[in-house]
Every structure is written in structure tokens, then in C-alpha cells.
Design a protein around this motif. Structure first.
Motif, PDB file in Angstrom:
ATOM      1  N   UNK A   5      -2.507   0.195   9.176  1.00 26.14           N
ATOM      2  CA  UNK A   5      -2.076  -1.078   8.597  1.00 26.14           C
ATOM      3  C   UNK A   5      -2.183  -1.038   7.071  1.00 26.14           C
ATOM      4  N   UNK A   6      -1.403  -1.908   6.419  1.00 28.58           N
ATOM      5  CA  UNK A   6      -1.416  -2.005   4.957  1.00 28.58           C
ATOM      6  C   UNK A   6      -2.812  -2.350   4.447  1.00 28.58           C
ATOM      7  N   UNK A   7      -3.505  -3.241   5.135  1.00 29.43           N
ATOM      8  CA  UNK A   7      -4.845  -3.644   4.699  1.00 29.43           C
ATOM      9  C   UNK A   7      -5.817  -2.462   4.742  1.00 29.43           C
ATOM     10  N   UNK A   8      -5.679  -1.584   5.730  1.00 34.75           N
ATOM     11  CA  UNK A   8      -6.522  -0.397   5.800  1.00 34.75           C
ATOM     12  C   UNK A   8      -6.213   0.542   4.639  1.00 34.75           C
ATOM     13  N   UNK A   9      -4.928   0.715   4.335  1.00 36.37           N
ATOM     14  CA  UNK A   9      -4.530   1.582   3.224  1.00 36.37           C
ATOM     15  C   UNK A   9      -5.079   1.032   1.909  1.00 36.37           C
ATOM     16  N   UNK A  10      -4.948  -0.274   1.695  1.00 37.42           N
ATOM     17  CA  UNK A  10      -5.439  -0.886   0.459  1.00 37.42           C
ATOM     18  C   UNK A  10      -6.953  -0.742   0.337  1.00 37.42           C
ATOM     19  N   UNK A  11      -7.665  -0.860   1.448  1.00 40.56           N
ATOM     20  CA  UNK A  11      -9.116  -0.688   1.438  1.00 40.56           C
ATOM     21  C   UNK A  11      -9.483   0.719   0.982  1.00 40.56           C
ATOM     22  N   UNK A  12      -8.763   1.711   1.475  1.00 47.16           N
ATOM     23  CA  UNK A  12      -9.016   3.094   1.073  1.00 47.16           C
ATOM     24  C   UNK A  12      -8.671   3.320  -0.393  1.00 47.16           C
ATOM     25  N   UNK A  13      -7.553   2.751  -0.845  1.00 49.16           N
ATOM     26  CA  UNK A  13      -7.099   2.941  -2.223  1.00 49.16           C
ATOM     27  C   UNK A  13      -8.054   2.313  -3.228  1.00 49.16           C
ATOM     28  N   UNK A  14      -8.632   1.176  -2.895  1.00 52.28           N
ATOM     29  CA  UNK A  14      -9.509   0.462  -3.819  1.00 52.28           C
ATOM     30  C   UNK A  14     -10.943   0.974  -3.806  1.00 52.28           C
ATOM     31  N   UNK A  15     -11.270   1.877  -2.890  1.00 54.17           N
ATOM     32  CA  UNK A  15     -12.610   2.450  -2.811  1.00 54.17           C
ATOM     33  C   UNK A  15     -12.811   3.426  -3.977  1.00 54.17           C
ATOM     34  N   UNK A  16     -13.881   3.237  -4.735  1.00 53.28           N
ATOM     35  CA  UNK A  16     -14.143   4.084  -5.908  1.00 53.28           C
ATOM     36  C   UNK A  16     -14.463   5.527  -5.543  1.00 53.28           C
ATOM     37  N   UNK A  17     -14.846   5.792  -4.295  1.00 54.18           N
ATOM     38  CA  UNK A  17     -15.162   7.158  -3.865  1.00 54.18           C
ATOM     39  C   UNK A  17     -13.909   7.994  -3.620  1.00 54.18           C
ATOM     40  N   UNK A  18     -12.741   7.345  -3.588  1.00 54.50           N
ATOM     41  CA  UNK A  18     -11.491   8.037  -3.270  1.00 54.50           C
ATOM     42  C   UNK A  18     -10.608   8.132  -4.505  1.00 54.50           C
ATOM     43  N   UNK A  19      -9.833   9.206  -4.570  1.00 51.65           N
ATOM     44  CA  UNK A  19      -8.859   9.402  -5.643  1.00 51.65           C
ATOM     45  C   UNK A  19      -7.470   9.190  -5.057  1.00 51.65           C
ATOM     46  N   UNK A  20      -6.522   8.788  -5.890  1.00 48.71           N
ATOM     47  CA  UNK A  20      -5.159   8.682  -5.387  1.00 48.71           C
ATOM     48  C   UNK A  20      -4.164   9.124  -6.443  1.00 48.71           C
ATOM     49  N   UNK A  21      -2.999   9.543  -5.951  1.00 49.06           N
ATOM     50  CA  UNK A  21      -1.927   9.953  -6.855  1.00 49.06           C
ATOM     51  C   UNK A  21      -0.629   9.323  -6.380  1.00 49.06           C
ATOM     52  N   UNK A  22       0.259   9.047  -7.313  1.00 46.32           N
ATOM     53  CA  UNK A  22       1.549   8.440  -7.000  1.00 46.32           C
ATOM     54  C   UNK A  22       2.662   9.354  -7.487  1.00 46.32           C
TER      55      UNK A  22
END
Length: 64
Positions: A5-22
Motif C-alpha cells: 500500500x501507498x501508506x506502507x511505502x511512505x512509512x518506509x520512505x520517511x524512516x531515517x534509517x532508510x535511503x532512497x533514490x529517484x
């Protein structure tokens, strides 16, 4: 990987322990989320279609 779900993805993205790239290539937008160098989730947007994917066991990485 399976759909999440989108809410699960957003939770992962906003977690400071995780990195993301676009990445944006010719109308296809991909956002990837990494933990310790391993891909754990991604979002793919093509035109009006948006899909969210997570690795098996991604629920254990969510902040509750």
C-alpha cells in the motif's frame, strides 16, 4: 517483490534509517528505497498508473 500500500511505502520512505533514490526516464518515474544497501521497496509511476512494491517481509521494517 509484491504489491504494498501507498501508506506502507511512505512509512518506509520517511524512516531515517532508510535511503532512497529517484529516477525519471522519459515519463517513467522510479523511486527506490534501500536499507543497508539492499533494495526493500520501489514505486513505479507511468502516466497515471502508480504501483508500490516491497520485498517479502517488508512489514517487519515498518515503524508502527
Amino acid at each position: 517483490m509484491h504489491l504494498i500500500m501507498k501508506s506502507q511505502f511512505d512509512d518506509l520512505r520517511l524512516n531515517d534509517d532508510h535511503e532512497y533514490s529517484a529516477d525519471d526516464k522519459g515519463g517513467k518515474k522510479v523511486v527506490k528505497i534501500f536499507k543497508d544497501g539492499q533494495l526493500i521497496a520501489k514505486k513505479i509511476a507511468v502516466k497515471r498508473s502508480i504501483q508500490y512494491f516491497g520485498v517479502t517481509g517488508v512489514e517487519d521494517l515498518l515503524t508502527h
